[in-house]
Design an enzyme around this catalytic site. Structure first.
Site, PDB file in Angstrom:
ATOM      1  N   LEU A 127       0.844  -1.198   0.000  1.00 64.84           N
ATOM      2  CA  LEU A 127       0.000   0.000   0.000  1.00 64.84           C
ATOM      3  C   LEU A 127       0.877   1.244   0.000  1.00 64.84           C
ATOM      4  O   LEU A 127       1.715   1.427   0.881  1.00 64.84           O
ATOM      5  CB  LEU A 127      -0.931  -0.001   1.215  1.00 64.84           C
ATOM      6  N   HIS A 231       8.270   1.738  10.861  1.00 64.91           N
ATOM      7  CA  HIS A 231       8.837   2.999  10.377  1.00 64.91           C
ATOM      8  C   HIS A 231       7.884   4.133  10.766  1.00 64.91           C
ATOM      9  O   HIS A 231       6.664   3.944  10.769  1.00 64.91           O
ATOM     10  CB  HIS A 231       8.995   2.930   8.856  1.00 64.91           C
TER      11      HIS A 231
END
Length: 338
Positions: A127, A231
């Site tokens: 995505l 992240h």
């Protein structure tokens, strides 16, 4: 809103490549390599066209399209079943408790064990939303459209769905987790290994990775601190996954140490809440924003629409959404509240 999700086409290669170059690296499912992306689109086309039911090594790639301009502004992927034709590796964090009578102390040591526990699961991934479109719920449209596709084609997917989130990297694209483990056995930087994996697959891991557990306490603090951490740009994605019922059960990515989260397929919130409803006509009186999907396989499309349900259970949908989904009165759509 003039955006819809549709199945990817071979002609989308340029747009997909442009998106891949914006990721900043670390997206194994969206590498900035045109040949690899072309192969993905070919594999996706084969997946949409496959006859028969049952899970297989399918890949389904979707594009977020602005129907007014024709621009592609995002992409996402669904894998039918991981580990179908090659091992699917993860690290499992386990704890070994030991007691020393002489010292009068209990030691709890965590270790990373290479495992293929998650084989047979389906996977959502790949995505990516164009930085200029990260508002207005388009990321959620991309993410949740995958669950609507899974519900529409439920026999093609496993009983578990997983998602791997990108782990922590420094500004130069290097992973402290990889440097502490993989880099010592492969002689590759993280960007090199990640690119190799994206292009050639994971067999080199089976060939060279250590099979014995790795004690976390023996790793540098820089690596220990990022294990199981997404992240910073992936925190919103993790929150969306958690809202759908995904949980982290101590599995991490073998490359960057990012979390791998899982959910029972039939317990994913969007899968549970979505309903098949018959279109009754055009909605001209407001209503609420819903996520709508129609079409099967390569004809699948999803978008937001203003909709309301009638007393007899039919769904009235705004004209723009009906056009984007190519549906009319009497057709069935899969609908879920935004």
């Amino acid at each position: 809103m003039s955006f819809r999700i549709r199945a990817a086409l071979p002609k989308d290669i340029r747009a997909m490549y442009d998106l891949a170059k914006l990721t900043g690296g670390g997206f194994t499912n969206l590498p900035a390599d045109k040949d690899t992306l072309e192969a993905k689109l070919e594999r996706s086309e084969a997946g949409f066209s496959r006859k028969g039911e049952g899970p297989s090594d399918d890949l389904y790639v979707f594009m977020l399209e602005n129907v007014e301009t024709g621009q592609i502004r995002g992409t996402c992927q669904v894998f039918g079943q991981v580990g179908n034709d090659r091992p699917f590796y993860s690290y499992l964090i386990s704890t070994l408790t030991q007691k020393s009578e002489e010292l009068g102390r209990i030691f709890r040591n965590q270790a990373l064990t290479l495992t293929t526990d998650l084989e047979g699961s389906s996977e959502v991934g790949g995505l990516f939303l164009h930085p200029q479109e990260r508002a207005g719920g388009l990321g959620m449209l991309l993410a949740r459209s995958r669950y609507l596709f899974i519900k529409q084609h439920r026999p093609r997917f496993g009983d578990m769905v997983l998602a791997e989130l990108r782990g922590v990297m420094d500004p130069a694209g290097h992973s402290p987790f990889w440097d502490a483990i993989g880099g010592r056995f492969f002689g590759m930087s993280f960007p090199e290994a990640d690119e190799f994996n994206a292009v050639h697959g994971t067999q080199f891991i089976a060939d060279l990775f250590p099979k014995t557990p790795i004690y976390i306490a023996m790793l540098p603090e820089s690596a220990q601190s990022v294990i199981g951490q997404p992240h910073p740009t992936g925190r919103a994605a993790l929150k969306m996954l958690e809202n759908e019922g995904f949980v982290w059960d101590s599995y991490v990515d073998i490359f960057d140490g990012g979390p791998t989260v899982t959910a029972r397929t039939d317990r994913i919130k969007t899968v549970m809440d979505a309903e098949w409803l018959r279109v009754g006509g055009v909605n001209e009186e407001g209503g609420s924003t819903m996520m709508l999907a129609a079409g099967v396989y390569h004809e699948f499309m999803a978008c937001y629409g203003q909709a309301r349900q009638t007393a007899n259970g039919e769904l009235l949908i705004d004209a723009a959404a009906m056009d984007m989904l190519n549906v009319g009165p009497g057709d069935r759509v899969l609908a879920v509240a935004r």
